[in-house]
Design an enzyme around this catalytic site. Structure first.
Site, short mmCIF file in Angstrom:
data_model
loop_
_atom_site.label_atom_id
_atom_site.label_comp_id
_atom_site.label_asym_id
_atom_site.label_seq_id
_atom_site.Cartn_x
_atom_site.Cartn_y
_atom_site.Cartn_z
N ASP A 198 6.36 -11.91 -4.71
CA ASP A 198 5.99 -13.31 -4.55
C ASP A 198 4.55 -13.50 -5.02
O ASP A 198 3.75 -12.56 -4.96
CB ASP A 198 6.12 -13.73 -3.08
CG ASP A 198 5.20 -12.91 -2.19
OD1 ASP A 198 5.39 -11.67 -2.11
OD2 ASP A 198 4.28 -13.49 -1.58
N HIS A 215 7.45 -14.30 1.37
CA HIS A 215 7.02 -12.94 1.06
C HIS A 215 8.20 -12.07 0.60
O HIS A 215 7.98 -10.99 0.05
CB HIS A 215 6.37 -12.31 2.29
CG HIS A 215 5.00 -11.75 2.03
ND1 HIS A 215 4.34 -11.88 0.82
CD2 HIS A 215 4.16 -11.02 2.82
CE1 HIS A 215 3.16 -11.28 0.90
NE2 HIS A 215 3.03 -10.75 2.08
N TYR A 247 12.52 -11.91 8.62
CA TYR A 247 11.82 -12.08 7.35
C TYR A 247 12.74 -12.40 6.17
O TYR A 247 12.26 -12.60 5.06
CB TYR A 247 11.04 -10.80 7.02
CG TYR A 247 9.97 -10.45 8.02
CD1 TYR A 247 8.86 -11.26 8.18
CD2 TYR A 247 10.08 -9.31 8.80
CE1 TYR A 247 7.88 -10.95 9.11
CE2 TYR A 247 9.09 -8.97 9.72
CZ TYR A 247 8.00 -9.80 9.87
OH TYR A 247 7.03 -9.48 10.78
N ASN A 283 -1.15 -8.02 -0.72
CA ASN A 283 -1.29 -6.73 -0.05
C ASN A 283 -0.32 -5.67 -0.58
O ASN A 283 -0.64 -4.48 -0.58
CB ASN A 283 -1.12 -6.89 1.46
CG ASN A 283 -2.30 -7.59 2.09
OD1 ASN A 283 -3.42 -7.51 1.60
ND2 ASN A 283 -2.05 -8.32 3.17
N TYR A 333 7.19 -2.20 5.30
CA TYR A 333 6.53 -3.50 5.40
C TYR A 333 5.60 -3.66 4.21
O TYR A 333 5.16 -2.69 3.57
CB TYR A 333 5.78 -3.68 6.72
CG TYR A 333 6.70 -3.89 7.91
CD1 TYR A 333 7.54 -5.00 7.98
CD2 TYR A 333 6.75 -2.97 8.95
CE1 TYR A 333 8.40 -5.19 9.05
CE2 TYR A 333 7.60 -3.15 10.04
CZ TYR A 333 8.43 -4.26 10.07
OH TYR A 333 9.28 -4.45 11.13
N ASN A 390 2.49 -4.45 3.49
CA ASN A 390 1.15 -3.91 3.34
C ASN A 390 1.11 -2.45 2.93
O ASN A 390 0.08 -1.96 2.44
CB ASN A 390 0.36 -4.09 4.65
CG ASN A 390 0.09 -5.54 4.96
OD1 ASN A 390 0.57 -6.44 4.26
ND2 ASN A 390 -0.68 -5.80 6.00
#
Length: 218
Positions: free
Chosen positions: A117, A20, A15, A138, A90, A92
């Protein structure tokens, strides 16, 4: 004034350069990033800094200047400490980490800044926002759920949205080489705003100036 700054992203090698992770990429590009000493706390990479030390970082980076009397432009209402974090839950579940730290240090939502973002802004555009809608993000949704209110500050880093295709795939996709060059330019131009926002008592005028500010033509 802001006491807690949360840079949003996802941990893991896969990632690192994704859209994100714009919040984490901005943090890594800060001119004082090498001075931030991360610890693993509150479900996050976490750093606590004396505010006067932080102000010195900004001065050394050329982001603020001493007054004529040799003092730094720090309001009387400035907190004694400022906290930085990168949630490791993470995206969320970002609010879990933010909420845990905020509760421990008794920091209200209104003194929290989330850097993230933003697909509703094109690449090259940055926004400073107080409260309001979440834009389907999220990480913001999780933060709102934790505090029970959307009344926290955000720095929105525009990444654009796909003309076609899945939004989740898009934000989890990597920036192109050209986009990385653009991001680098954007981050450099954001630094003075970031420094000013964290060192002023009233951000009303700054918010108006940076509501949706196009920094780079893409």
């Amino acid at each position: 004034m802001i006491q807690l700054v949360a840079f949003l992203g996802n941990y893991g090698k896969e990632y690192e350069d994704t859209r994100h992770n714009a919040g984490w990429l901005f943090e890594a590009a800060l001119p004082f990033a090498d001075k931030i000493s991360w610890q693993s706390k509150y479900k996050a990479d976490f750093c606590c800094v004396d505010y006067d030390v932080f102000a010195t970082w900004l001065k050394d980076a050329g982001l603020i200047k001493e007054r004529d009397n040799g003092t730094l432009p720090i309001p009387d209402c400035a907190p004694k400490k400022i906290y930085f974090m990168k949630p490791m839950t993470y995206m969320n579940l970002s609010g879990q980490a933010i909420g845990e730290a905020a509760r421990f240090f008794k920091i209200p939502a209104s003194d929290v800044l989330v850097v993230h973002d933003e697909i509703e802004l094109p690449l090259g555009t940055v926004g400073l926002k107080w409260s309001g809608g979440l834009g389907g993000h999220n990480g913001l949704r999780s933060t709102k759920e934790t505090f029970g209110t959307p009344d926290f500050w955000r720095i929105r880093i525009g990444v654009g949205k796909p003309a076609n295709g899945n939004v989740a795939d898009y934000v989890l996709g990597s920036f192109t080489s050209d986009e990385k060059i653009t991001l680098s330019q954007i981050f450099t131009m954001m630094n003075p705003m970031f420094a000013k926002f964290l060192t002023i008592k009233d951000a009303t005028n700054l918010q108006k100036e940076w509501n949706k500010k196009k920094l780079v033509e893409v």
